[in-house]
Scaffold this motif. Structure first.
Motif, PDB file in Angstrom:
ATOM      1  N   PRO A   1      49.906  43.469  29.039  1.00 33.66           N
ATOM      2  CA  PRO A   1      50.903  43.865  30.080  1.00 33.66           C
ATOM      3  C   PRO A   1      50.825  45.697  30.476  1.00 33.66           C
ATOM      4  O   PRO A   1      51.584  45.802  31.468  1.00 33.66           O
ATOM      5  CB  PRO A   1      52.217  43.551  29.451  1.00 33.66           C
ATOM      6  N   ASP A   2      50.082  46.257  29.620  1.00 27.53           N
ATOM      7  CA  ASP A   2      49.880  47.640  29.954  1.00 27.53           C
ATOM      8  C   ASP A   2      49.003  47.956  30.840  1.00 27.53           C
ATOM      9  O   ASP A   2      48.709  49.181  31.315  1.00 27.53           O
ATOM     10  CB  ASP A   2      49.839  48.509  28.780  1.00 27.53           C
ATOM     11  N   ARG A   3      48.044  46.982  31.525  1.00 32.48           N
ATOM     12  CA  ARG A   3      46.972  47.210  32.467  1.00 32.48           C
ATOM     13  C   ARG A   3      47.478  46.922  34.028  1.00 32.48           C
ATOM     14  O   ARG A   3      48.134  45.844  34.089  1.00 32.48           O
ATOM     15  CB  ARG A   3      45.683  46.435  32.075  1.00 32.48           C
ATOM     16  N   THR A   4      46.528  47.756  34.724  1.00 36.33           N
ATOM     17  CA  THR A   4      46.762  47.339  36.080  1.00 36.33           C
ATOM     18  C   THR A   4      45.941  46.591  36.312  1.00 36.33           C
ATOM     19  O   THR A   4      44.759  46.667  36.083  1.00 36.33           O
ATOM     20  CB  THR A   4      46.717  48.940  36.946  1.00 36.33           C
ATOM     21  N   VAL A   5      46.152  45.372  37.102  1.00 35.44           N
ATOM     22  CA  VAL A   5      45.573  44.162  37.520  1.00 35.44           C
ATOM     23  C   VAL A   5      44.987  44.350  38.789  1.00 35.44           C
ATOM     24  O   VAL A   5      45.590  44.643  39.977  1.00 35.44           O
ATOM     25  CB  VAL A   5      46.256  43.038  37.733  1.00 35.44           C
ATOM     26  N   VAL A   6      43.431  44.484  38.783  1.00 36.95           N
ATOM     27  CA  VAL A   6      42.721  44.622  39.958  1.00 36.95           C
ATOM     28  C   VAL A   6      41.724  43.617  40.266  1.00 36.95           C
ATOM     29  O   VAL A   6      41.163  43.121  38.980  1.00 36.95           O
ATOM     30  CB  VAL A   6      41.859  45.919  39.928  1.00 36.95           C
ATOM     31  N   VAL A   7      41.693  42.590  41.291  1.00 35.87           N
ATOM     32  CA  VAL A   7      41.188  41.554  41.655  1.00 35.87           C
ATOM     33  C   VAL A   7      40.261  41.598  42.702  1.00 35.87           C
ATOM     34  O   VAL A   7      40.567  42.390  43.863  1.00 35.87           O
ATOM     35  CB  VAL A   7      42.030  40.454  41.631  1.00 35.87           C
ATOM     36  N   TYR A   8      39.179  41.088  42.826  1.00 36.30           N
ATOM     37  CA  TYR A   8      38.140  41.088  43.764  1.00 36.30           C
ATOM     38  C   TYR A   8      38.807  40.020  44.880  1.00 36.30           C
ATOM     39  O   TYR A   8      39.407  39.176  44.464  1.00 36.30           O
ATOM     40  CB  TYR A   8      36.745  40.597  43.149  1.00 36.30           C
ATOM     41  N   ALA A   9      38.163  40.178  45.911  1.00 38.72           N
ATOM     42  CA  ALA A   9      38.671  39.450  47.041  1.00 38.72           C
ATOM     43  C   ALA A   9      38.315  38.073  46.946  1.00 38.72           C
ATOM     44  O   ALA A   9      39.027  37.071  47.465  1.00 38.72           O
ATOM     45  CB  ALA A   9      38.171  39.833  48.512  1.00 38.72           C
ATOM     46  N   ASN A  10      37.101  37.667  46.109  1.00 39.46           N
ATOM     47  CA  ASN A  10      36.897  36.360  45.899  1.00 39.46           C
ATOM     48  C   ASN A  10      37.790  35.555  44.918  1.00 39.46           C
ATOM     49  O   ASN A  10      37.266  35.215  43.983  1.00 39.46           O
ATOM     50  CB  ASN A  10      35.290  36.260  45.355  1.00 39.46           C
ATOM     51  N   THR A  11      38.869  35.543  45.263  1.00 39.79           N
ATOM     52  CA  THR A  11      39.876  34.729  44.318  1.00 39.79           C
ATOM     53  C   THR A  11      40.900  33.826  45.143  1.00 39.79           C
ATOM     54  O   THR A  11      41.072  34.124  46.420  1.00 39.79           O
ATOM     55  CB  THR A  11      40.579  35.873  43.554  1.00 39.79           C
ATOM     56  N   SER A  12      41.626  33.144  44.682  1.00 37.68           N
ATOM     57  CA  SER A  12      42.719  32.203  45.312  1.00 37.68           C
ATOM     58  C   SER A  12      43.909  33.138  45.658  1.00 37.68           C
ATOM     59  O   SER A  12      44.208  34.277  45.145  1.00 37.68           O
ATOM     60  CB  SER A  12      43.144  31.210  44.455  1.00 37.68           C
ATOM     61  N   ALA A  13      44.567  32.671  46.199  1.00 40.65           N
ATOM     62  CA  ALA A  13      45.970  33.361  46.897  1.00 40.65           C
ATOM     63  C   ALA A  13      46.812  33.511  45.706  1.00 40.65           C
ATOM     64  O   ALA A  13      47.371  34.674  45.493  1.00 40.65           O
ATOM     65  CB  ALA A  13      46.829  32.310  48.077  1.00 40.65           C
ATOM     66  N   ALA A  14      46.822  32.687  44.634  1.00 41.62           N
ATOM     67  CA  ALA A  14      47.741  32.706  43.643  1.00 41.62           C
ATOM     68  C   ALA A  14      47.241  33.838  42.738  1.00 41.62           C
ATOM     69  O   ALA A  14      47.940  34.337  42.084  1.00 41.62           O
ATOM     70  CB  ALA A  14      47.845  31.440  42.915  1.00 41.62           C
ATOM     71  N   VAL A  15      45.995  33.932  42.511  1.00 40.89           N
ATOM     72  CA  VAL A  15      45.321  35.045  41.673  1.00 40.89           C
ATOM     73  C   VAL A  15      45.661  36.411  42.328  1.00 40.89           C
ATOM     74  O   VAL A  15      46.069  37.411  41.819  1.00 40.89           O
ATOM     75  CB  VAL A  15      43.907  34.964  41.532  1.00 40.89           C
ATOM     76  N   LYS A  16      45.399  36.475  43.831  1.00 42.69           N
ATOM     77  CA  LYS A  16      45.687  37.764  44.326  1.00 42.69           C
ATOM     78  C   LYS A  16      47.328  38.225  44.263  1.00 42.69           C
ATOM     79  O   LYS A  16      47.599  39.142  44.202  1.00 42.69           O
ATOM     80  CB  LYS A  16      45.418  37.721  45.998  1.00 42.69           C
ATOM     81  N   ALA A  17      48.110  37.135  44.214  1.00 40.49           N
ATOM     82  CA  ALA A  17      49.463  37.295  44.113  1.00 40.49           C
ATOM     83  C   ALA A  17      49.950  37.895  42.834  1.00 40.49           C
ATOM     84  O   ALA A  17      50.974  38.521  42.582  1.00 40.49           O
ATOM     85  CB  ALA A  17      50.316  35.862  44.298  1.00 40.49           C
ATOM     86  N   ARG A  18      49.137  37.570  41.713  1.00 40.08           N
ATOM     87  CA  ARG A  18      49.412  37.955  40.228  1.00 40.08           C
ATOM     88  C   ARG A  18      48.808  39.482  40.301  1.00 40.08           C
ATOM     89  O   ARG A  18      49.206  40.236  39.273  1.00 40.08           O
ATOM     90  CB  ARG A  18      48.501  37.280  39.424  1.00 40.08           C
ATOM     91  N   ALA A  19      48.064  39.873  41.347  1.00 39.74           N
ATOM     92  CA  ALA A  19      47.338  41.233  40.963  1.00 39.74           C
ATOM     93  C   ALA A  19      48.335  42.326  41.405  1.00 39.74           C
ATOM     94  O   ALA A  19      49.025  42.270  42.540  1.00 39.74           O
ATOM     95  CB  ALA A  19      46.038  41.190  41.695  1.00 39.74           C
ATOM     96  N   ASP A  20      48.108  43.795  41.330  1.00 43.82           N
ATOM     97  CA  ASP A  20      48.461  44.797  41.488  1.00 43.82           C
ATOM     98  C   ASP A  20      47.441  45.257  42.897  1.00 43.82           C
ATOM     99  O   ASP A  20      48.232  45.835  43.756  1.00 43.82           O
ATOM    100  CB  ASP A  20      48.510  45.990  40.668  1.00 43.82           C
ATOM    101  N   TRP A  21      46.507  45.245  42.855  1.00 45.50           N
ATOM    102  CA  TRP A  21      45.293  45.598  43.718  1.00 45.50           C
ATOM    103  C   TRP A  21      44.582  44.424  44.059  1.00 45.50           C
ATOM    104  O   TRP A  21      43.885  43.841  43.216  1.00 45.50           O
ATOM    105  CB  TRP A  21      44.673  46.758  43.426  1.00 45.50           C
ATOM    106  N   MET A  22      44.024  44.228  45.283  1.00 44.06           N
ATOM    107  CA  MET A  22      42.727  43.396  45.461  1.00 44.06           C
ATOM    108  C   MET A  22      41.801  44.248  46.207  1.00 44.06           C
ATOM    109  O   MET A  22      42.349  45.281  46.850  1.00 44.06           O
ATOM    110  CB  MET A  22      42.984  42.217  46.734  1.00 44.06           C
TER     111      MET A  22
END
Length: 354
Positions: free
Chosen positions: A133-154
């Motif tokens: 929970p202490d980490r900023t979530v950064v996801v790559y564009a190659n992910t689902s809408a639900a994963v992007k919704a969980r992220a802080d940054w795409m």
């Protein structure tokens, strides 16, 4: 530091690559019928760099675009068309819908997935995020809408390093997903404190360093161009490491008469257009004794063709839907990247699209 996350779900049942075979007469007939249906339905075609040459050509001929997934979505947003035809893989259709919720988004085949997306199921990923929970979530564009919704940054591959460096300079620790090779590259480049989800691209992880060295010995004049979704030992051999657009620009701008290219071979169509006099060689994906010297083409990208593009226009099926609540959260992570890029004058085009 890097810790081992929840094991990524393996990608099973990877489909074989089956290319569409058409005669000149069939191709001309299909393109004419598609163009007629597009005019009737106020549709525009957005094709990824890795799709078949027929689709890329048709997109250009009909006023659409050939690009990476983010630029496809942004082009669709700027266009007046009410229907977006997305020739690519499913997360690209979702990204187009997230940025264009008011428009109808259709795809030739909804079974066209992405191994990175499949390797990062939203529920498993959410549990992994809850463990950090202490980490900023950064996801790559190659992910689902639900994963992007969980992220802080795409992020796209072209802006991943600047974004992570910016966050690290602010003292933030990073949770990265899904591609472990791209994550490792970003971590080594920035020195950021990152934990990595263990996903990978079925195309890029197959490139072989030994094979590239052997090919380089045969062509000592060649520049080696590598996408950062590749293993570290492959990246270490590169003259240029970059996103799809960055590699296309490198082929055009480098003085080398020959280029060894370690990314999906669908990109060669555009590379030949921008650098018609250069020799382009596929980086090897098979080791000694393998039945395939290079299998560098996404099998899901190969599901897109003129025939099923016409089918979807005639049937109206294969529409992409994104839950509005998920879309509203996902667009925040995308917009954060776009705002960052605008403020830094960073070009976000050219992400992989795998």
């Amino acid at each position: 530091m890097t810790s081992r996350p929840i094991a990524a779900r393996p990608v099973a049942d990877v489909p074989p690559v089956i290319e569409e075979s058409l005669s000149d007469a069939e191709r001309a007939d299909l393109k004419a019928r598609i163009w007629q249906r597009m005019r009737e339905q106020d549709a525009i075609l957005l094709a990824h760099y890795y799709t078949a040459a027929d689709l890329q050509n048709l997109a250009v001929e009909t006023g659409g675009c050939v690009a990476d997934s983010l630029e496809m979505a942004r082009f669709g947003h700027a266009a007046s068309a009410k229907t977006l035809l997305v020739a690519g893989v499913r997360f690209m259709g979702e990204t187009a819908k997230i940025l264009n919720p008011e428009k109808r988004v259709l795809m030739p085949d909804l079974r066209a997935e992405c191994s990175l997306d499949l390797s990062c199921p939203a529920d498993d990923f959410a549990a992994f995020c809850d463990q950090h929970p202490d980490r900023t979530v950064v996801v790559y564009a190659n992910t689902s809408a639900a994963v992007k919704a969980r992220a802080d940054w795409m992020v796209t591959s072209s802006i991943a390093v600047p974004v992570v460096r910016h966050l690290a300079e602010r003292g933030e620790k990073i949770l990265w997903a899904p591609d472990r090779y791209l994550g490792d590259y970003v971590q080594r480049t920035t020195g950021a404190d990152m934990v990595l989800w263990q996903g990978s691209c079925v195309v890029h992880e197959r490139f072989k360093a030994d094979g590239i060295r052997e090919l380089k010995r045969e062509h000592p004049e060649a520049a080696v161009l590598v996408h950062p979704e590749s293993p570290a030992e492959v990246i270490a051999l590169a003259d240029v490491v970059g996103s799809t657009t960055q590699l296309i620009n490198a082929v055009r701008d480098l003085a080398n008469p020959t280029c060894i290219v370690a990314t999906d071979n669908g990109i060669f169509h555009r590379m030949h257009e921008v650098a018609p006099g250069k020799l382009l060689l596929e980086a090897p994906t098979g080791g000694r004794g393998a039945t395939c010297v290079s299998c560098a083409h996404c099998p899901w990208m190969a599901m897109n063709g003129l025939r099923n593009l016409l089918d979807v226009l005639e049937s109206g099926t294969n529409e992409i839907h994104v839950d509005p609540a998920i879309g509203a959260r996902a667009v925040r992570s995308i917009s954060r990247m776009l705002d960052f890029a605008a403020g830094r004058q960073v070009d976000v085009r050219g992400q992989s699209g795998d």
